[in-house]
Scaffold this motif. Structure first.
Motif, mmCIF file in Angstrom:
data_model
loop_
_atom_site.group_PDB
_atom_site.id
_atom_site.type_symbol
_atom_site.label_atom_id
_atom_site.label_comp_id
_atom_site.label_asym_id
_atom_site.label_seq_id
_atom_site.Cartn_x
_atom_site.Cartn_y
_atom_site.Cartn_z
ATOM 1 N N ALA A 49 -2.784 8.857 -32.743
ATOM 2 C CA ALA A 49 -1.791 7.909 -32.236
ATOM 3 C C ALA A 49 -2.080 7.634 -30.766
ATOM 4 N N SER A 50 -1.768 6.429 -30.333
ATOM 5 C CA SER A 50 -1.993 6.095 -28.928
ATOM 6 C C SER A 50 -0.961 6.798 -28.066
ATOM 7 N N ALA A 51 -1.296 6.991 -26.803
ATOM 8 C CA ALA A 51 -0.417 7.692 -25.883
ATOM 9 C C ALA A 51 0.802 6.852 -25.518
ATOM 10 N N GLY A 52 0.788 5.586 -25.808
ATOM 11 C CA GLY A 52 1.922 4.729 -25.497
ATOM 12 C C GLY A 52 1.776 4.111 -24.117
ATOM 13 N N ASP A 53 1.073 3.031 -24.032
ATOM 14 C CA ASP A 53 0.865 2.337 -22.775
ATOM 15 C C ASP A 53 2.184 1.733 -22.304
ATOM 16 N N PRO A 54 2.636 2.027 -21.075
ATOM 17 C CA PRO A 54 3.925 1.510 -20.614
ATOM 18 C C PRO A 54 3.996 -0.014 -20.605
ATOM 19 N N VAL A 55 2.892 -0.674 -20.336
ATOM 20 C CA VAL A 55 2.896 -2.134 -20.328
ATOM 21 C C VAL A 55 3.158 -2.665 -21.733
ATOM 22 N N LEU A 56 2.549 -2.039 -22.720
ATOM 23 C CA LEU A 56 2.746 -2.449 -24.098
ATOM 24 C C LEU A 56 4.188 -2.202 -24.543
ATOM 25 N N ILE A 57 4.746 -1.076 -24.129
ATOM 26 C CA ILE A 57 6.133 -0.771 -24.474
ATOM 27 C C ILE A 57 7.079 -1.778 -23.837
ATOM 28 N N GLN A 58 6.816 -2.139 -22.586
ATOM 29 C CA GLN A 58 7.655 -3.131 -21.906
ATOM 30 C C GLN A 58 7.548 -4.487 -22.592
ATOM 31 N N LEU A 59 6.362 -4.853 -23.025
ATOM 32 C CA LEU A 59 6.172 -6.129 -23.708
ATOM 33 C C LEU A 59 6.931 -6.151 -25.034
ATOM 34 N N VAL A 60 6.850 -5.076 -25.799
ATOM 35 C CA VAL A 60 7.557 -5.005 -27.066
ATOM 36 C C VAL A 60 9.067 -5.067 -26.838
ATOM 37 N N ASP A 61 9.557 -4.372 -25.803
ATOM 38 C CA ASP A 61 10.991 -4.421 -25.495
ATOM 39 C C ASP A 61 11.424 -5.823 -25.101
ATOM 40 N N ARG A 62 10.599 -6.519 -24.332
ATOM 41 C CA ARG A 62 10.936 -7.883 -23.899
ATOM 42 C C ARG A 62 10.973 -8.841 -25.102
ATOM 43 N N VAL A 63 10.002 -8.698 -26.004
ATOM 44 C CA VAL A 63 9.976 -9.540 -27.208
ATOM 45 C C VAL A 63 11.205 -9.249 -28.066
ATOM 46 N N ARG A 64 11.573 -7.972 -28.171
ATOM 47 C CA ARG A 64 12.752 -7.610 -28.949
ATOM 48 C C ARG A 64 14.021 -8.218 -28.353
#
Length: 69
Positions: A49-64
Motif C-alpha cells: 500500500a502507498s504511504a499516503g501522499d498528503p497532496v493526493l489526500i488533499q485532492l481527494v478531499d477537495r473532490v469529495r
C-alpha cells in the motif's frame, strides 16, 4: 422528427462467419491485467500500500467536497 435508419449496402456474410480480426492488443491487454491481478491475489505480500501522499489526500478531499455540493 424521425431519424433515418441506415441499411447495409451489401448483404451480410453467408454462414454468419466471423469476418473481423482482432488486433493483438485486444487480447494481450486483458490477459495481462487478468494475470497481474491473479498474481496479486496469490501473493498479497508483493502488493504494498502507498504511504499516503498528503497532496493526493488533499485532492481527494477537495473532490469529495465539490461532489457533495
Amino acid at each position: 422528427m424521425a431519424a433515418r435508419t441506415h441499411t447495409r449496402p451489401h448483404p451480410a456474410a453467408p454462414g454468419g462467419g466471423l469476418g473481423t480480426l482482432l488486433p493483438w492488443w485486444a487480447l494481450a491487454l486483458p490477459t495481462l491485467a487478468f494475470v497481474s491481478l491473479l498474481l496479486l491475489i496469490l501473493n498479497p505480500s508483493e502488493a504494498h500500500a502507498s504511504a499516503g501522499d498528503p497532496v493526493l489526500i488533499q485532492l481527494v478531499d477537495r473532490v469529495r467536497e465539490l461532489v457533495a455540493r
